[in-house]
Design a protein around this motif. Structure first.
Motif, PDB file in Angstrom:
ATOM      1  N   GLN A  99       0.834  -1.204   0.000  1.00  0.00           N
ATOM      2  CA  GLN A  99       0.000   0.000   0.000  1.00  0.00           C
ATOM      3  C   GLN A  99       0.872   1.260   0.000  1.00  0.00           C
ATOM      4  O   GLN A  99       0.583   2.220  -0.718  1.00  0.00           O
ATOM      5  CB  GLN A  99      -0.938  -0.006   1.219  1.00  0.00           C
ATOM      6  N   GLN A 100       1.950   1.248   0.773  1.00  0.00           N
ATOM      7  CA  GLN A 100       2.853   2.394   0.803  1.00  0.00           C
ATOM      8  C   GLN A 100       3.561   2.578  -0.542  1.00  0.00           C
ATOM      9  O   GLN A 100       3.707   3.711  -1.013  1.00  0.00           O
ATOM     10  CB  GLN A 100       3.881   2.221   1.922  1.00  0.00           C
ATOM     11  N   LEU A 101       3.972   1.486  -1.157  1.00  0.00           N
ATOM     12  CA  LEU A 101       4.592   1.576  -2.475  1.00  0.00           C
ATOM     13  C   LEU A 101       3.596   2.087  -3.510  1.00  0.00           C
ATOM     14  O   LEU A 101       3.940   2.881  -4.388  1.00  0.00           O
ATOM     15  CB  LEU A 101       5.140   0.208  -2.897  1.00  0.00           C
ATOM     16  N   GLN A 102       2.356   1.651  -3.392  1.00  0.00           N
ATOM     17  CA  GLN A 102       1.298   2.100  -4.300  1.00  0.00           C
ATOM     18  C   GLN A 102       1.072   3.599  -4.154  1.00  0.00           C
ATOM     19  O   GLN A 102       0.873   4.302  -5.145  1.00  0.00           O
ATOM     20  CB  GLN A 102       0.017   1.333  -4.003  1.00  0.00           C
ATOM     21  N   GLU A 103       1.106   4.106  -2.938  1.00  0.00           N
ATOM     22  CA  GLU A 103       0.909   5.545  -2.712  1.00  0.00           C
ATOM     23  C   GLU A 103       2.037   6.372  -3.331  1.00  0.00           C
ATOM     24  O   GLU A 103       1.797   7.432  -3.901  1.00  0.00           O
ATOM     25  CB  GLU A 103       0.781   5.824  -1.221  1.00  0.00           C
ATOM     26  N   ILE A 104       3.269   5.875  -3.228  1.00  0.00           N
ATOM     27  CA  ILE A 104       4.402   6.584  -3.832  1.00  0.00           C
ATOM     28  C   ILE A 104       4.254   6.602  -5.352  1.00  0.00           C
ATOM     29  O   ILE A 104       4.443   7.639  -5.999  1.00  0.00           O
ATOM     30  CB  ILE A 104       5.736   5.940  -3.411  1.00  0.00           C
ATOM     31  N   ALA A 105       3.887   5.465  -5.925  1.00  0.00           N
ATOM     32  CA  ALA A 105       3.690   5.396  -7.381  1.00  0.00           C
ATOM     33  C   ALA A 105       2.533   6.293  -7.815  1.00  0.00           C
ATOM     34  O   ALA A 105       2.618   6.967  -8.848  1.00  0.00           O
ATOM     35  CB  ALA A 105       3.435   3.959  -7.813  1.00  0.00           C
ATOM     36  N   ALA A 106       1.461   6.317  -7.034  1.00  0.00           N
ATOM     37  CA  ALA A 106       0.318   7.175  -7.362  1.00  0.00           C
ATOM     38  C   ALA A 106       0.713   8.645  -7.324  1.00  0.00           C
ATOM     39  O   ALA A 106       0.322   9.427  -8.203  1.00  0.00           O
ATOM     40  CB  ALA A 106      -0.828   6.912  -6.396  1.00  0.00           C
ATOM     41  N   GLU A 107       1.500   9.009  -6.343  1.00  0.00           N
ATOM     42  CA  GLU A 107       1.954  10.393  -6.251  1.00  0.00           C
ATOM     43  C   GLU A 107       2.844  10.758  -7.444  1.00  0.00           C
ATOM     44  O   GLU A 107       2.722  11.837  -8.022  1.00  0.00           O
ATOM     45  CB  GLU A 107       2.721  10.600  -4.949  1.00  0.00           C
ATOM     46  N   GLY A 108       3.709   9.830  -7.841  1.00  0.00           N
ATOM     47  CA  GLY A 108       4.564  10.070  -9.004  1.00  0.00           C
ATOM     48  C   GLY A 108       3.762  10.204 -10.286  1.00  0.00           C
ATOM     49  O   GLY A 108       4.005  11.101 -11.087  1.00  0.00           O
ATOM     50  N   LEU A 109       2.790   9.311 -10.490  1.00  0.00           N
ATOM     51  CA  LEU A 109       1.945   9.410 -11.683  1.00  0.00           C
ATOM     52  C   LEU A 109       1.108  10.681 -11.660  1.00  0.00           C
ATOM     53  O   LEU A 109       0.871  11.305 -12.701  1.00  0.00           O
ATOM     54  CB  LEU A 109       1.041   8.185 -11.796  1.00  0.00           C
ATOM     55  N   GLN A 110       0.647  11.072 -10.486  1.00  0.00           N
ATOM     56  CA  GLN A 110      -0.135  12.300 -10.356  1.00  0.00           C
ATOM     57  C   GLN A 110       0.681  13.502 -10.815  1.00  0.00           C
ATOM     58  O   GLN A 110       0.197  14.317 -11.604  1.00  0.00           O
ATOM     59  CB  GLN A 110      -0.542  12.469  -8.894  1.00  0.00           C
ATOM     60  N   GLU A 111       1.924  13.594 -10.364  1.00  0.00           N
ATOM     61  CA  GLU A 111       2.752  14.744 -10.702  1.00  0.00           C
ATOM     62  C   GLU A 111       3.234  14.721 -12.152  1.00  0.00           C
ATOM     63  O   GLU A 111       3.228  15.744 -12.824  1.00  0.00           O
ATOM     64  CB  GLU A 111       3.962  14.827  -9.765  1.00  0.00           C
ATOM     65  N   VAL A 112       3.640  13.560 -12.629  1.00  0.00           N
ATOM     66  CA  VAL A 112       4.257  13.489 -13.955  1.00  0.00           C
ATOM     67  C   VAL A 112       3.218  13.350 -15.058  1.00  0.00           C
ATOM     68  O   VAL A 112       3.274  14.050 -16.066  1.00  0.00           O
ATOM     69  CB  VAL A 112       5.269  12.319 -14.014  1.00  0.00           C
ATOM     70  N   TYR A 113       2.258  12.448 -14.882  1.00  0.00           N
ATOM     71  CA  TYR A 113       1.316  12.149 -15.958  1.00  0.00           C
ATOM     72  C   TYR A 113       0.105  13.081 -15.938  1.00  0.00           C
ATOM     73  O   TYR A 113      -0.239  13.687 -16.944  1.00  0.00           O
ATOM     74  CB  TYR A 113       0.852  10.699 -15.845  1.00  0.00           C
ATOM     75  N   PHE A 114      -0.536  13.187 -14.803  1.00  0.00           N
ATOM     76  CA  PHE A 114      -1.782  13.939 -14.758  1.00  0.00           C
ATOM     77  C   PHE A 114      -1.571  15.445 -14.613  1.00  0.00           C
ATOM     78  O   PHE A 114      -2.306  16.234 -15.194  1.00  0.00           O
ATOM     79  CB  PHE A 114      -2.672  13.420 -13.619  1.00  0.00           C
ATOM     80  N   LYS A 115      -0.579  15.879 -13.844  1.00  0.00           N
ATOM     81  CA  LYS A 115      -0.336  17.310 -13.663  1.00  0.00           C
ATOM     82  C   LYS A 115       0.734  17.845 -14.613  1.00  0.00           C
ATOM     83  O   LYS A 115       0.994  19.050 -14.606  1.00  0.00           O
ATOM     84  CB  LYS A 115       0.100  17.588 -12.219  1.00  0.00           C
TER      85      LYS A 115
END
Length: 184
Positions: free
Chosen positions: A145-161
């Motif tokens: 779950q913690q690894l998933q949150e880090i990946a989600a944050e990275g995708l949020q910043e790079v891909y979506f934002k």
């Protein structure tokens, strides 16, 4: 293990330059060498020291299925540690990690935007700082779950934002993961 931990282990294994030993005797020889003795190798595998010695002499040729799995896993885990570390260091400092996933992404954003979650197939390179965070968290035994949150944050910043160029205040929910593959 979880889907992210397994994917990080697989990505690390893909950086190896030579294949690990194939025969049980060669695997046992390697394990004895890295574990620094037959006793330590036996304790690692949960078998007797005498059984390890029999493998080394070639008296036992085929391990039972559960022991074969443990032996392969131990050898794979210990094979080429410097190559693995060099690849991790490169990913954490200059290369980054490529993440390919099919999962459900939902959003929390400004009023008037759609926040309906939907399944997306995304292949994106995460920058080295997110790679370093993922690898460090994995090294200290973070939960999936913690690894998933880090990946989600990275995708949020790079891909979506788009690295802060658009969608300020956007929050991404990364759920219902079909698969995740990482590579560095």
């Amino acid at each position: 293990m979880g889907i992210f931990s397994d994917s990080l282990d697989k990505a690390t294994a893909n950086t190896l330059t030579r294949p690990p030993p194939k025969s049980p005797q060669a695997q046992m020889r390697f394990l004895v060498k890295t574990a620094k003795g037959t006793r330590a190798a036996a304790e690692t595998l949960g078998i007797s020291q005498r059984t390890v010695e029999r493998y080394l002499k070639g008296q036992i040729k085929q391990p039972r299925p559960d022991l074969a799995t443990r032996l392969v896993d131990e050898v794979r885990r210990r094979w080429q540690p410097r190559v693995r570390e060099r690849a991790k260091r490169h990913a954490a400092t200059t290369g980054g990690i490529v993440i390919e996933t099919r999962a459900r992404f939902g959003f929390t954003a400004a009023p008037g935007t759609t926040d309906d979650a939907r399944i997306r197939l995304i292949t994106q390179q995460l920058p080295p700082d997110y790679a370093a965070r993922l690898l460090d968290a994995h090294a200290v035994g973070a939960t999936d779950q913690q690894l998933q949150e880090i990946a989600a944050e990275g995708l949020q910043e790079v891909y979506f934002k788009d690295r802060g160029q658009r969608a300020p205040g956007l929050r991404v929910a990364f759920t219902d993961i079909d698969y995740v593959e990482l590579d560095f």
